[in-house]
Design a protein around this motif. Structure first.
Motif, short mmCIF file in Angstrom:
data_model
loop_
_atom_site.label_atom_id
_atom_site.label_comp_id
_atom_site.label_asym_id
_atom_site.label_seq_id
_atom_site.Cartn_x
_atom_site.Cartn_y
_atom_site.Cartn_z
N LEU C 65 0.83 -1.20 0.00
CA LEU C 65 0.00 0.00 0.00
C LEU C 65 0.87 1.25 0.00
CD1 LEU C 65 -2.76 -1.02 2.56
CD2 LEU C 65 -3.01 -0.75 0.10
N PHE C 66 1.94 1.22 0.77
CA PHE C 66 2.83 2.38 0.81
C PHE C 66 3.62 2.51 -0.49
CE2 PHE C 66 1.95 2.83 5.29
CZ PHE C 66 2.13 4.18 5.51
N ALA C 67 4.03 1.39 -1.05
CA ALA C 67 4.80 1.43 -2.29
C ALA C 67 3.94 2.07 -3.40
CB ALA C 67 5.23 0.03 -2.69
N ARG C 68 2.65 1.76 -3.38
CA ARG C 68 1.75 2.31 -4.40
C ARG C 68 1.20 3.67 -4.02
NH1 ARG C 68 -2.48 -2.39 -5.90
NH2 ARG C 68 -1.10 -3.81 -7.04
N THR C 69 1.52 4.15 -2.81
CA THR C 69 0.94 5.38 -2.28
C THR C 69 -0.57 5.36 -2.45
OG1 THR C 69 2.94 6.44 -3.09
CG2 THR C 69 1.32 7.87 -2.08
N ASP C 70 -1.21 4.34 -1.89
CA ASP C 70 -2.67 4.20 -1.97
C ASP C 70 -3.32 5.21 -1.03
OD1 ASP C 70 -5.31 3.50 -1.77
OD2 ASP C 70 -4.91 1.35 -1.97
N LYS C 84 7.54 11.37 -2.91
CA LYS C 84 8.70 10.91 -2.15
C LYS C 84 9.46 9.82 -2.89
CE LYS C 84 7.32 9.87 1.95
NZ LYS C 84 7.10 9.75 3.38
N PRO C 85 10.80 9.79 -2.73
CA PRO C 85 11.56 8.68 -3.33
C PRO C 85 11.05 7.34 -2.79
CG PRO C 85 13.02 10.36 -2.40
CD PRO C 85 11.64 10.73 -2.01
N MET C 86 11.14 6.30 -3.62
CA MET C 86 10.57 4.99 -3.27
C MET C 86 11.06 4.48 -1.91
SD MET C 86 8.63 2.48 -3.63
CE MET C 86 7.85 2.27 -5.21
N ILE C 87 12.33 4.65 -1.65
CA ILE C 87 12.88 4.08 -0.42
C ILE C 87 12.21 4.70 0.81
CG2 ILE C 87 14.87 5.69 -0.46
CD1 ILE C 87 15.09 2.12 0.82
N PHE C 88 11.89 5.99 0.70
CA PHE C 88 11.25 6.64 1.85
C PHE C 88 9.76 6.34 1.91
CE2 PHE C 88 15.01 9.46 1.25
CZ PHE C 88 15.68 8.97 2.35
N ILE C 172 18.20 8.09 5.09
CA ILE C 172 18.41 6.65 4.93
C ILE C 172 18.78 6.00 6.26
CG2 ILE C 172 20.85 6.78 4.28
CD1 ILE C 172 18.22 4.63 2.55
N GLY C 173 19.56 6.73 7.07
CA GLY C 173 19.95 6.16 8.36
C GLY C 173 18.72 5.92 9.23
N PRO C 534 21.95 28.32 -4.71
CA PRO C 534 20.70 27.60 -4.46
C PRO C 534 20.69 26.26 -5.20
CG PRO C 534 20.36 29.38 -6.04
CD PRO C 534 21.80 29.43 -5.65
N VAL C 535 20.08 25.26 -4.60
CA VAL C 535 19.88 23.97 -5.26
C VAL C 535 18.46 23.52 -4.98
CG1 VAL C 535 22.25 23.10 -5.30
CG2 VAL C 535 20.86 22.80 -3.26
N ALA C 536 17.97 22.58 -5.82
CA ALA C 536 16.61 22.08 -5.61
C ALA C 536 16.62 20.57 -5.60
CB ALA C 536 15.68 22.58 -6.71
N GLY C 537 15.86 19.97 -4.69
CA GLY C 537 15.72 18.52 -4.64
C GLY C 537 14.30 18.14 -5.01
N PRO C 538 13.93 16.86 -4.88
CA PRO C 538 12.59 16.42 -5.29
C PRO C 538 11.48 17.10 -4.48
CG PRO C 538 13.78 14.67 -4.13
CD PRO C 538 14.77 15.75 -4.42
N ASN C 539 11.67 17.30 -3.19
CA ASN C 539 10.61 17.93 -2.41
C ASN C 539 11.16 19.00 -1.48
OD1 ASN C 539 11.93 16.07 -0.90
ND2 ASN C 539 10.11 15.15 0.02
#
Lengths: 134, 178, 659
Positions: C65-70, C84-88, C172-173, C534-539
């Motif tokens: 359910l979380f992997a699919r973001t249901d 969010k990245p898959m791992i998170f 990740i930690g 400045p830099v930008a990430g996914p979120n």
């Protein structure tokens, strides 16, 4: 259900904490020139509790109030005040809660008596379980 | 053997006390406020510059003119401070003298804040590095202190003032008069 | 559909736990001699195994359910986000209260299934009692999940987007820190079940200790890794270079570890010498109690902590009820059965078990201190007095017991069981005890450092050398794996102790407001602020500094601390950047903009700080090696036994036909 959800979502959303616009106090992020005094200040700051944070010392916090408290500590140390006097000044204002270093008092004596009891207990148990070499 | 059993029942008793403590603490709301230890003590020495152009600054001497006052510790960037504006106005109408200490605030922001929410203050001192706030044992905004005519801190209200707190504050002011 | 499947599997698993408990009770009452009782008791093992499979299925469903973001599932909607990245996304499964409790019961059910599947050494009745206890503990947690923390609850209408996950936790930690701790906590629940099982059938034997030991070793290794990872996470994520704050939540994870460490050592004495029976049972109960108390403190929110997690007083009440039933129950059972656990003989001071007794008593005392210091503010709050207990209390008071324990640790491992001869070890012992004294005096005169780090460094040398002594004069190839485990774990203690002391004694802090192009010194490092962009990430978006750092005039390395702003949910964090050398780390943080085109930089040179975590990893590795050594030893023995029986029955006609 929808209103319930909307309510839930507003509750769960972490609000952007209202932040002041002023720059930090001069000695919030600036060290004292004398390394010995700075060490004194640092050691004291590590043992004073940030009142705006959840269980952090003022040396470990970015909260503006922690910065203002660091400023107080550093300027007072620089003025020649004794670290323990500054701790006492803080405790006089905020109670024992502000200091991570409990002092013996009517409300804290068990913190110091129980370890003594533990020492006695340890020695007793060892004397019961161990014998000199046969 | 007897001794082991006694020790074990002792452990059971201690654990029961511990769980009792847990239950007691769970049963009441967690109290996160840090109460000032300065109540009953004189206001420390300070002299704050004015925060806005149309009100004078605040010093210890101003709090020793024989008349009890409310000292409101506030900031324009603090949301509950705006929420309590109405109650401060009501207190003012009931004859309370209110002085303000603006924490870490720019003059233009304070001016805009007072413009928007009203100005119940007779004096506003600017506390740019929370020096006075720290010295009276206040740990956040807003907080309201009752200070008597001799400059002794008599009472502290933590958090925004709600309508139901007004009688209490007025009563504390009257008590401070005597 | 998946959510309903997961929930159904969970209900079925709970029902099986009920069956397992029922069958165990029948089996125990029935004395095992009437056929019907034995038949029902025979259900215990299969029930445990199927329960494990169902729990795995249920947890797998939640992962999916979380992997699919249901977003039609409440838990996913409140804790995840499609960007969010898959791992998170996967880590979000256990990054919340409900999911982490599901992980907890799943691991518990898997452990129960594993015991049921492989464990054949214990008497049948003890085995049944153990699995019964396991089911009894499990039932409480199933009830908790199903009645007050259902992870599969649906929303009436799906939301458009999830609420995200606390950005501090998008790391990740931290993604793997909680599950590691749970494996440890739950592993201790197995030790608890074994202890209760042994008490119920009055079978507190060396065999019981041998069966329990691998589980304690495993749980303890996981706890060690979990605490080490948590400490490292706090170190680089909180942005102030501290790695242990004596925060209540940290203490909550340390207390089960201390109890498990003591249990590990007392189980060794019980296995080898058939002594410390009551003590081992006690520690088995205490270790799991500490896990549960830790969970309670963290979740109920009755203590103020920087790591507060999933706080809810109502859940707190539920956990407290479970605590009372299990811990109170086990202790009362123990007190009632006190007459069945005989106290052993006295030990010689000069023996392995003598040293282990000192270790146990000292660890228990430290546990007492940590418990006292952590809960004391709670006690005074009951009287409306607020106090704080922090490092200035824990460090010196803990040291009263810790430092002598380290001295014994330096000498203990080379002692023999029963009674050693003083002549055999006299010179090494004197050497190991004199070394720290000499070092402390030497260091104390040459360097100006505080007493505790000074003693810590001096003792770490002794412990390091002492830990290797069991290898002396032995052919390294033939040293058993379990002994290697002990040596490596003890060596890890020395490494970690040295890291803690050296960092405390020698760290160099530098706070500056630097212009671009400016160079500052911090200890042996010279650091230039090259640029800020400045830099930008996914979120998130961030400003990032580029620092050029050179150690003692050596090659230039780049370091990129960031001040980050997340937007789902909105929150600012500072991302520290680390430059690691063998002898320490340069820790850099980018603060805010200061007057006159300057940037606030916080720089720390932290000598040997990495050794704290290298030591932790070594300790866990030692535990894992010992675990493998013990399990493979057991398997070998089992196979040899099987062969023996075979051979005997083949070669001896009497065995074939005993009548």
């Amino acid at each position: 259900m929808r209103t319930f959800l909307a309510l839930l979502l507003t509750l769960l959303a972490v609000p952007v904490v209202a932040q002041d616009m002023l720059p930090p106090a001069p000695y919030a992020y600036q060290q004292l020139d004398d390394p010995a005094l700075e060490t004194q200040a640092q050691n004291l700051m590590l043992t004073l509790r940030c009142l705006k944070c959840q269980s952090q010392s003022i040396a470990d916090s970015d909260a503006p109030m922690a910065g203002d408290m660091r400023h107080q500590v550093r300027t007072r140390i620089a003025a020649g005040e004794n670290p323990e006097a500054i701790r006492a000044w803080m405790v006089e204002r905020y109670g024992a809660y502000v200091s991570y270093k409990p002092e013996v008092s009517a409300s804290t004596w068990p913190l110091f008596v129980i370890p003594l009891v533990l020492i006695a207990l340890v020695l007793f148990v060892l004397s019961q379980r161990l014998r000199r070499r046969a | 053997m007897k001794r082991l059993r006694l020790v074990l029942w002792g452990v059971v008793a201690v654990v029961a006390c511990l769980f009792g403590l847990f239950a007691f603490q769970l049963s009441r709301p967690k109290d996160d406020v840090v109460v000032s230890a300065m109540i009953g003590k004189p206001m420390p020495q300070f002299d704050l510059k004015p925060s806005v152009a149309d009100r004078p600054g605040l010093s210890t001497r101003d709090l020793m003119d024989g008349k009890p006052k409310l000292v409101n510790v506030f900031a324009s960037w603090c949301v509950p401070c705006a929420a309590e504006a109405e109650q401060l106005a009501a207190l003012e109408q009931n004859g309370a003298v209110i002085v303000g200490i603006a924490i870490r605030d720019r003059p233009q922001d304070v001016a805009a804040f007072l413009q928007a929410y009203g100005n119940p203050f007779t004096r506003i001192g600017a506390d740019d590095i929370s020096e006075v706030q720290l010295s009276i044992g206040s740990s956040g905004v807003p907080e309201t202190f009752v200070v008597d005519g001799k400059g002794i801190i008599r009472y502290q209200h933590i958090g925004d003032i709600r309508a139901e707190n007004i009688p209490q504050l007025l009563q504390e002011l009257r008590k401070a008069e005597s | 559909m998946i959510a309903e499947l997961g929930l159904a599997a969970l209900w079925l698993a709970a029902a099986l736990a009920g069956l397992q408990l029922f069958a165990a009770v029948i089996g125990l009452i029935g004395k095992g001699d009437d056929a019907e009782g034995a038949g029902i008791a025979g259900l215990v093992r299969p029930a445990a195994i199927v329960q494990a499979l169902l729990c795995a299925l249920s947890f797998g469903a939640l992962l999916l359910l979380f992997a699919r973001t249901d977003l039609s599932v409440l838990l996913v909607a409140t804790n995840s986000h499609s960007m969010k990245p898959m791992i998170f996304k996967l880590a979000a499964t256990w990054g919340n209260h409900e999911g982490s409790m599901l992980l907890w019961v799943s691991v518990m059910a898997l452990s129960g299934g594993l015991i049921a599947l492989v464990e054949r050494r214990l008497p049948v009745r003890t085995m049944i009692a153990t699995l019964g206890a396991q089911a009894f503990v499990g039932l409480g947690f199933y009830a908790f999940l199903l009645f007050s923390s259902n992870p599969f609850a649906r929303l009436a209408e799906p939301v458009a987007e999830g609420q995200g996950l606390n950005p501090l936790l998008q790391d990740i930690g931290l993604a793997f820190h909680p599950p590691t701790l749970y494996f440890g906590y739950v592993g201790l629940s197995v030790a608890f079940s074994f202890a209760v099982g042994a008490l119920l059938t009055r079978q507190v034997t060396p065999e019981f200790a041998r069966v329990m030991r691998p589980w304690v070793l495993g749980a303890w290794s996981f706890l060690t890794i979990g605490i080490t990872a948590g400490s490292y996470w706090a170190y680089y994520e909180l942005g102030w270079g501290g790695w242990w704050f004596w925060d209540p939540v940290e203490n909550a994870s340390l207390m089960p570890w201390l109890a498990a460490t003591a249990l590990l050592h007392s189980a060794s004495v019980l296995a080898a010498r058939d002594a410390l029976r009551a003590w081992t049972i006690m520690l088995g109960v205490v270790a799991f109690s500490m896990s549960m108390i830790g969970t309670f403190l963290v979740r109920s929110g009755i203590l103020t902590s920087v790591h507060a997690f999933a706080v809810d007083p109502e859940r707190g009440s539920f956990i407290l009820a479970l605590l009372t039933i299990y811990i109170g129950g086990a202790l009362v059972l123990f007190a009632l059965r006190a007459n069945t656990v005989a106290e052993g003989e006295r030990f010689s001071i000069l023996s392995r078990e003598g040293a282990l007794v000192v270790n146990n008593v000292a660890l228990s005392a430290i546990l007492g201190i940590v418990l006292l210091g952590t809960l004391y503010p709670l006690l005074t709050e009951a009287f409306d007095v607020r106090v704080s207990v922090g490092p200035p209390y824990f460090n010196p008071v803990g040291a009263i017991f810790f430092l002598p324990m380290m001295l014994v640790l330096a000498v203990g491992p080379m002692l023999r069981w029963r009674n050693d001869r003083l002549e055999r070890i006299r010179w090494s012992a004197i050497g190991l005890l004199a070394l720290p004294v000499a070092l402390a005096i030497g260091l104390g005169i040459s360097l100006k450092i505080d007493l505790l780090p000074l003693l810590g460094m001096a003792l770490s040398a002794s412990v390091a050398i002492g830990s290797l002594m069991p290898l002396r004069g032995r052919a390294l190839r033939r040293v058993p794996l379990a002994t290697w485990g002990m040596v490596i774990a003890h060596f890890g203690v020395a490494v970690a102790l040295f890291g803690m002391s050296a960092d405390t004694a020698f760290q160099k802090e530098r706070l500056v407001a630097a212009r671009v192009g400016e160079t500052v010194q911090d200890g042996p490092w010279s650091i230039t602020l090259k640029s800020v962009e400045p830099v930008a990430g996914p979120n998130w978006t961030a400003i990032r500094a580029t620092l050029l750092a050179s150690y003692d005039g050596g090659p230039v390395q780049e370091s990129h601390p960031q001040a980050r702003s997340f937007w789902a949910p909105p929150q600012d964090t500072s991302e520290s950047a680390l430059l690691t050398r063998w002898n320490g780390q340069l820790y850099t943080v980018l603060g805010g903009e200061a007057e006159g085109d300057r940037w606030q930089l916080r720089l720390w040179w932290k000598p040997f700080v990495t050794w704290v975590w290298y030591g932790g990893v070594l300790i866990a590795l030692g535990g894992a090696l010992a675990l493998i050594g013990r399990v493979s030893g057991d398997l070998k023995r089992r196979r040899a036994q099987a062969r023996n029986i075979e051979r005997r029955s083949a070669g001896d006609p009497l065995m074939e036909n005993p009548a």
